[in-house]
Structures are given as structure tokens and as C-alpha cells.
Design a protein around this motif. Structure first.
Motif, PDB file in Angstrom:
ATOM      1  N   THR A   1       0.857  -1.176   0.000  1.00  0.00           N
ATOM      2  CA  THR A   1       0.000   0.000   0.000  1.00  0.00           C
ATOM      3  C   THR A   1       0.897   1.231   0.000  1.00  0.00           C
ATOM      4  OG1 THR A   1      -1.666  -1.215   1.269  1.00  0.00           O
ATOM      5  CG2 THR A   1      -1.891   1.182   1.167  1.00  0.00           C
ATOM      6  N   ALA A   2       0.774   2.035  -1.038  1.00  0.00           N
ATOM      7  CA  ALA A   2       1.609   3.221  -1.191  1.00  0.00           C
ATOM      8  C   ALA A   2       0.785   4.467  -0.900  1.00  0.00           C
ATOM      9  CB  ALA A   2       2.181   3.289  -2.607  1.00  0.00           C
ATOM     10  N   VAL A   3       1.286   5.301  -0.011  1.00  0.00           N
ATOM     11  CA  VAL A   3       0.668   6.587   0.297  1.00  0.00           C
ATOM     12  C   VAL A   3       1.760   7.637   0.133  1.00  0.00           C
ATOM     13  CG1 VAL A   3      -0.625   7.970   1.948  1.00  0.00           C
ATOM     14  CG2 VAL A   3      -0.855   5.468   1.965  1.00  0.00           C
ATOM     15  N   GLY A   4       1.727   8.355  -0.992  1.00  0.00           N
ATOM     16  CA  GLY A   4       2.815   9.267  -1.288  1.00  0.00           C
ATOM     17  C   GLY A   4       4.114   8.485  -1.390  1.00  0.00           C
ATOM     18  N   GLY A   5       5.106   8.892  -0.643  1.00  0.00           N
ATOM     19  CA  GLY A   5       6.382   8.190  -0.648  1.00  0.00           C
ATOM     20  C   GLY A   5       6.514   7.139   0.426  1.00  0.00           C
ATOM     21  N   ARG A   6       5.424   6.806   1.120  1.00  0.00           N
ATOM     22  CA  ARG A   6       5.475   5.834   2.218  1.00  0.00           C
ATOM     23  C   ARG A   6       4.864   4.517   1.759  1.00  0.00           C
ATOM     24  NH1 ARG A   6       2.981   9.794   6.781  1.00  0.00           N
ATOM     25  NH2 ARG A   6       3.505   8.127   8.256  1.00  0.00           N
ATOM     26  N   LEU A   7       5.585   3.440   1.985  1.00  0.00           N
ATOM     27  CA  LEU A   7       5.158   2.122   1.541  1.00  0.00           C
ATOM     28  C   LEU A   7       4.924   1.210   2.731  1.00  0.00           C
ATOM     29  CD1 LEU A   7       7.629   1.512  -1.438  1.00  0.00           C
ATOM     30  CD2 LEU A   7       5.436   2.711  -1.432  1.00  0.00           C
ATOM     31  N   PHE A   8       3.842   0.428   2.647  1.00  0.00           N
ATOM     32  CA  PHE A   8       3.475  -0.503   3.708  1.00  0.00           C
ATOM     33  C   PHE A   8       3.290  -1.881   3.081  1.00  0.00           C
ATOM     34  CE2 PHE A   8       1.983   3.757   4.544  1.00  0.00           C
ATOM     35  CZ  PHE A   8       2.464   4.023   5.817  1.00  0.00           C
TER      36      PHE A   8
ATOM     37  N   TRP B   1      -8.295  -4.248   5.926  1.00  0.00           N
ATOM     38  CA  TRP B   1      -8.315  -5.664   6.289  1.00  0.00           C
ATOM     39  C   TRP B   1      -6.949  -6.133   6.790  1.00  0.00           C
ATOM     40  CZ3 TRP B   1      -4.602  -8.000   3.418  1.00  0.00           C
ATOM     41  CH2 TRP B   1      -4.252  -7.403   2.204  1.00  0.00           C
ATOM     42  N   GLN B   2      -5.937  -5.299   6.674  1.00  0.00           N
ATOM     43  CA  GLN B   2      -4.591  -5.699   7.051  1.00  0.00           C
ATOM     44  C   GLN B   2      -4.424  -5.711   8.569  1.00  0.00           C
ATOM     45  OE1 GLN B   2      -1.501  -3.891   4.544  1.00  0.00           O
ATOM     46  NE2 GLN B   2      -3.078  -3.287   3.081  1.00  0.00           N
ATOM     47  N   PRO B   3      -3.317  -6.281   9.083  1.00  0.00           N
ATOM     48  CA  PRO B   3      -3.121  -6.325  10.542  1.00  0.00           C
ATOM     49  C   PRO B   3      -3.295  -4.943  11.160  1.00  0.00           C
ATOM     50  CG  PRO B   3      -1.465  -7.669   9.456  1.00  0.00           C
ATOM     51  CD  PRO B   3      -2.220  -6.964   8.361  1.00  0.00           C
ATOM     52  N   PRO B   4      -3.844  -4.879  12.389  1.00  0.00           N
ATOM     53  CA  PRO B   4      -4.194  -3.586  12.996  1.00  0.00           C
ATOM     54  C   PRO B   4      -3.059  -2.571  13.005  1.00  0.00           C
ATOM     55  CG  PRO B   4      -5.116  -5.385  14.288  1.00  0.00           C
ATOM     56  CD  PRO B   4      -4.253  -6.019  13.242  1.00  0.00           C
ATOM     57  N   GLY B   5      -1.833  -3.016  13.299  1.00  0.00           N
ATOM     58  CA  GLY B   5      -0.716  -2.080  13.348  1.00  0.00           C
ATOM     59  C   GLY B   5      -0.473  -1.415  12.012  1.00  0.00           C
ATOM     60  N   ILE B   6      -0.540  -2.174  10.918  1.00  0.00           N
ATOM     61  CA  ILE B   6      -0.320  -1.619   9.589  1.00  0.00           C
ATOM     62  C   ILE B   6      -1.511  -0.765   9.171  1.00  0.00           C
ATOM     63  CG2 ILE B   6      -0.025  -2.194   7.147  1.00  0.00           C
ATOM     64  CD1 ILE B   6       1.629  -4.567   7.982  1.00  0.00           C
ATOM     65  N   THR B   7      -2.718  -1.231   9.454  1.00  0.00           N
ATOM     66  CA  THR B   7      -3.911  -0.448   9.141  1.00  0.00           C
ATOM     67  C   THR B   7      -3.836   0.929   9.790  1.00  0.00           C
ATOM     68  OG1 THR B   7      -5.384  -2.337   8.789  1.00  0.00           O
ATOM     69  CG2 THR B   7      -6.403  -0.300   9.530  1.00  0.00           C
ATOM     70  N   GLU B   8      -3.408   0.971  11.045  1.00  0.00           N
ATOM     71  CA  GLU B   8      -3.310   2.252  11.753  1.00  0.00           C
ATOM     72  C   GLU B   8      -2.263   3.156  11.116  1.00  0.00           C
ATOM     73  OE1 GLU B   8      -4.528   4.899  14.895  1.00  0.00           O
ATOM     74  OE2 GLU B   8      -5.388   3.115  13.958  1.00  0.00           O
ATOM     75  N   ARG B   9      -1.150   2.590  10.696  1.00  0.00           N
ATOM     76  CA  ARG B   9      -0.096   3.398  10.064  1.00  0.00           C
ATOM     77  C   ARG B   9      -0.551   3.950   8.714  1.00  0.00           C
ATOM     78  NH1 ARG B   9       4.526  -0.601   9.571  1.00  0.00           N
ATOM     79  NH2 ARG B   9       5.615   1.154   8.546  1.00  0.00           N
ATOM     80  N   ILE B  10      -1.283   3.130   7.952  1.00  0.00           N
ATOM     81  CA  ILE B  10      -1.804   3.613   6.666  1.00  0.00           C
ATOM     82  C   ILE B  10      -2.815   4.734   6.901  1.00  0.00           C
ATOM     83  CG2 ILE B  10      -3.169   2.984   4.638  1.00  0.00           C
ATOM     84  CD1 ILE B  10      -1.958   0.150   4.891  1.00  0.00           C
ATOM     85  N   ALA B  11      -3.666   4.563   7.906  1.00  0.00           N
ATOM     86  CA  ALA B  11      -4.661   5.596   8.210  1.00  0.00           C
ATOM     87  C   ALA B  11      -3.987   6.916   8.553  1.00  0.00           C
ATOM     88  CB  ALA B  11      -5.553   5.138   9.358  1.00  0.00           C
ATOM     89  N   HIS B  12      -2.922   6.867   9.335  1.00  0.00           N
ATOM     90  CA  HIS B  12      -2.223   8.095   9.706  1.00  0.00           C
ATOM     91  C   HIS B  12      -1.504   8.702   8.502  1.00  0.00           C
ATOM     92  CE1 HIS B  12      -2.649   8.635  14.097  1.00  0.00           C
ATOM     93  NE2 HIS B  12      -2.929   7.341  14.084  1.00  0.00           N
ATOM     94  N   ALA B  13      -0.957   7.852   7.622  1.00  0.00           N
ATOM     95  CA  ALA B  13      -0.299   8.371   6.418  1.00  0.00           C
ATOM     96  C   ALA B  13      -1.304   9.091   5.529  1.00  0.00           C
ATOM     97  CB  ALA B  13       0.371   7.231   5.658  1.00  0.00           C
ATOM     98  N   LEU B  14      -2.498   8.517   5.368  1.00  0.00           N
ATOM     99  CA  LEU B  14      -3.535   9.172   4.571  1.00  0.00           C
ATOM    100  C   LEU B  14      -3.996  10.462   5.243  1.00  0.00           C
ATOM    101  CD1 LEU B  14      -5.561   6.051   3.419  1.00  0.00           C
ATOM    102  CD2 LEU B  14      -4.584   7.784   1.895  1.00  0.00           C
ATOM    103  N   ALA B  15      -4.150  10.425   6.558  1.00  0.00           N
ATOM    104  CA  ALA B  15      -4.547  11.634   7.280  1.00  0.00           C
ATOM    105  C   ALA B  15      -3.502  12.733   7.105  1.00  0.00           C
ATOM    106  CB  ALA B  15      -4.755  11.319   8.757  1.00  0.00           C
ATOM    107  N   ASP B  16      -2.220  12.354   7.108  1.00  0.00           N
ATOM    108  CA  ASP B  16      -1.157  13.346   6.889  1.00  0.00           C
ATOM    109  C   ASP B  16      -1.307  14.001   5.531  1.00  0.00           C
ATOM    110  OD1 ASP B  16      -0.090  12.680   9.348  1.00  0.00           O
ATOM    111  OD2 ASP B  16       1.562  11.471   8.527  1.00  0.00           O
TER     112      ASP B  16
END
Length: 322
Positions: A222-229, A299-314
Motif C-alpha cells: 500500500t503506497a501513500v505518497g512516498g510511504r510504503l506498507f 483488512w490488514q493487521p491492525p498495526g499496519i492499518t493504523e499506520r496507513i490511516a495516519h499516512a492518509l490523514a497526513d
């Protein structure tokens, strides 16, 4: 990370989008003003949209039952999963089709043209990036390893291609078109195909055939800008989406060459967000399968889901500075 943007965020999605809810909770904790809109339905249930264009200036207003938004002040637009433009339910036939078309080109055009807004992703970029042939062409240009692929409506060509694949071949639809059997909706999953199964029915439309990758596991990046998960997916199925209750997901690092190709791919389509799928072989070769420019990720593990959510919020909070 300290963010100071307070311009409103406009979220275009349906009211049942639980993935959007994850990000909206983050934005709410940051006190970022958010307006949620499902234009395909809300414009028929008490919401109005107005835009005016004059030499040297423009104005726009969105009025919902609970608030009013100056569209020239919107900092970011998150294009998620809005309902289709179908027209008012009390209209029939030609009138409803006309209203739906005018809504798509009118409201859709206004919402895609907000001055200075940061789009995640712009709807026209999403549309361009949804076509699988365009995805494969962009993947080649970006340096990804791409499985041999044939798109054809010629059954002879299809049989020849499938018969020549040493590890076998798969069929996948070029678009996730709704399909039903006896009135029940069915998903068309990726499946193995043999040359003897291919009939003249292939002539009805283009079909996508692809060399089967002898994978050890799948990866979703999952890519959000320059951040990859990255998430490794271990599944007993050829298509892990078929029985997601049987798959196991663990974080995985994205190799630098793949990360560079992801950046090139996003740049090609002018995307901020992309959900990339790869098949990885035992010797570590990552083969590009597809990229959904608006894919699901909660649907991804909670820790990764939370990081993606914060990246999108940023991204959304930064607005035009992103």
C-alpha cells in the motif's frame, strides 16, 4: 510530525465505507474539519452544489442539511468509494438516465476541479489507472517484472499462448464486472486455465490470460505518497481474495528496486495512493500483478492499518502543501 493545515477536507464516499471511517477518526482527533459527501445520492436528498465562473474569479458552495462549505477553501479531496450517479429514484427511463449523466458531468466535473485542492487521488487519474492494459504498460516502463500476458478475443491465439506457458496459465477478468448466476451475485476470481478449455466463446470480448507465477507467497504494498506498507500474504488459494479467512498476513520490507518502480508507477499516473499486488517466487523475484488506485486496506493487521490511516490523514491534512 507537526502539521498545521486546517483547511477543510472533502471526502467523497458512500455512508457505509468503514475504511474511510478509520481515517476520519484520525482527522477528528486532530480537529481537522471534514465534510463527507456521497454526490451520487446526496444531491437528491437535500444537498445542493453551486459553482460560478467569471473572468478573474470563481466561487462554489456545497450545502448539506447540516453545514455549508466554500469549495474554494477545500484543502484536500479524498476520492474514496462514492455511489454511482444514477439519478433521482422518482424518475424513470430516459429522464433518470439524463439526470444521471448530467450529474456525472456536472457535479463530478465541479468536484474534480476545485482550485488548489490536493486530490487523493484525482478521479481522472483513478480512471486512467484502472485499465489493466494501461497498468501492465506502466509497470513495464517503471521497471517491474511482469508475467507474460495476452489480451485477446481470438481463441486460437489464446490456446497457443496458454499451451506455451511452462508453469501453466491463469485467466482473470479485465474488469470486475458484476456477474450473477441464478440471480445470485458471484465474484470472478483468478483461476487456472488449460488450452483445451478455451472455446470460441472467447470471441465475445477480450480476455486476459497470464503466465502463472510459481509463487511462494503474495505481497500487498500500500503506497501513500512516498510511504510504503508491505504485507506478506500466505494463502492456500491461487487468488487470496477468494477465502480471506484462510490467509495469514505479516509485515514485509519492500526491496529498494521495487520501491523505485512503485514511485515511477505512481508518478506515471499522477497517483498519491496505490494498492499494489505482487507474486513472489522462492528465489525472491517480485512479479507485478496489478495496482488498484483505490484499493481497500483496512483488512490488514491492525498495526499496519493504523499506520496507513495516519499516512492518509497526513496527506489530507497537508492539503496543497503535500
Amino acid at each position: 510530525m507537526t502539521l498545521h493545515r486546517t483547511r477543510p477536507v472533502l471526502v467523497l464516499t458512500n455512508p457505509y465505507d468503514v475504511t474511510a471511517d478509520v481515517v476520519l477518526r484520525v482527522l477528528a482527533r486532530r480537529r481537522v474539519p471534514v465534510v463527507r459527501l456521497d454526490p451520487g445520492t446526496d444531491l437528491h436528498t437535500g444537498t445542493s452544489l453551486t459553482a460560478s465562473f467569471r473572468t478573474g474569479g470563481r466561487r462554489g458552495t456545497l450545502r448539506t442539511p447540516s453545514r455549508e462549505l466554500d469549495l474554494t477553501e477545500v484543502g484536500s479531496v479524498w476520492v474514496r468509494r462514492a455511489s454511482p450517479y444514477e439519478g433521482p429514484a422518482d424518475l424513470d427511463g430516459q429522464e433518470r438516465r439524463f439526470a444521471a449523466s448530467q450529474s456525472l458531468w456536472g457535479a463530478g466535473g465541479v468536484l474534480a476541479s476545485l482550485p488548489g485542492a490536493h486530490y487523493v487521488n484525482h478521479p481522472w487519474a483513478n480512471r486512467a489507472a484502472e485499465h489493466k492494459p494501461a497498468q501492465l504498460a506502466a509497470a513495464q516502463r517503471s521497471g517491474f517484472a511482469v508475467p507474460d500476458t495476452l489480451i485477446t478475443n481470438d481463441p486460437r491465439e489464446a490456446r497457443e499462448f496458454v499451451s506455451l506457458q511452462p508453469a501453466g496459465a491463469v485467466y482473470k477478468p479485465v474488469w470486475n464486472t458484476p456477474y450473477s448466476v441464478d440471480g445470485e451475485p458471484r465474484a470472478v476470481w483468478v483461476r487456472e486455465v488449460r488450452a483445451g478449455e478455451i472455446t470460441d466463446a472467447v470471441r465475445a470480448c477480450p480476455h486476459l490470460f497470464q503466465a502463472r507465477v510459481p509463487k511462494a507467497f503474495d505481497v500487498r504494498v500500500t503506497a501513500v505518497g512516498g510511504r510504503l506498507f508491505g504485507v506478506r500474504i500466505d494463502s492456500p488459494d491461487l487468488d487470496w481474495r477468494d477465502r480471506q479467512d484462510l490467509m495469514a498476513c505479516t509485515p514485509i520490507a519492500v526491496p529498494e528496486p521495487v520501491a523505485r518502480s512503485v514511485a515511477g508507477y505512481l508518478d506515471h499516473f499522477r497517483l498519491v495512493f496505490g494498492a499494489f499486488d505482487f507474486a513472489v517466487t522462492g528465489d525472491g523475484r517480485w512479479s507485478f500483478l496489478e495496482c488498484n488506485p483505490n484499493g481497500q486496506w483496512a483488512w490488514q493487521p491492525p498495526g499496519i492499518t493504523e499506520r496507513i490511516a495516519h499516512a492518509l490523514a497526513d496527506e489530507l491534512q497537508r492539503g496543497p502543501d503535500a
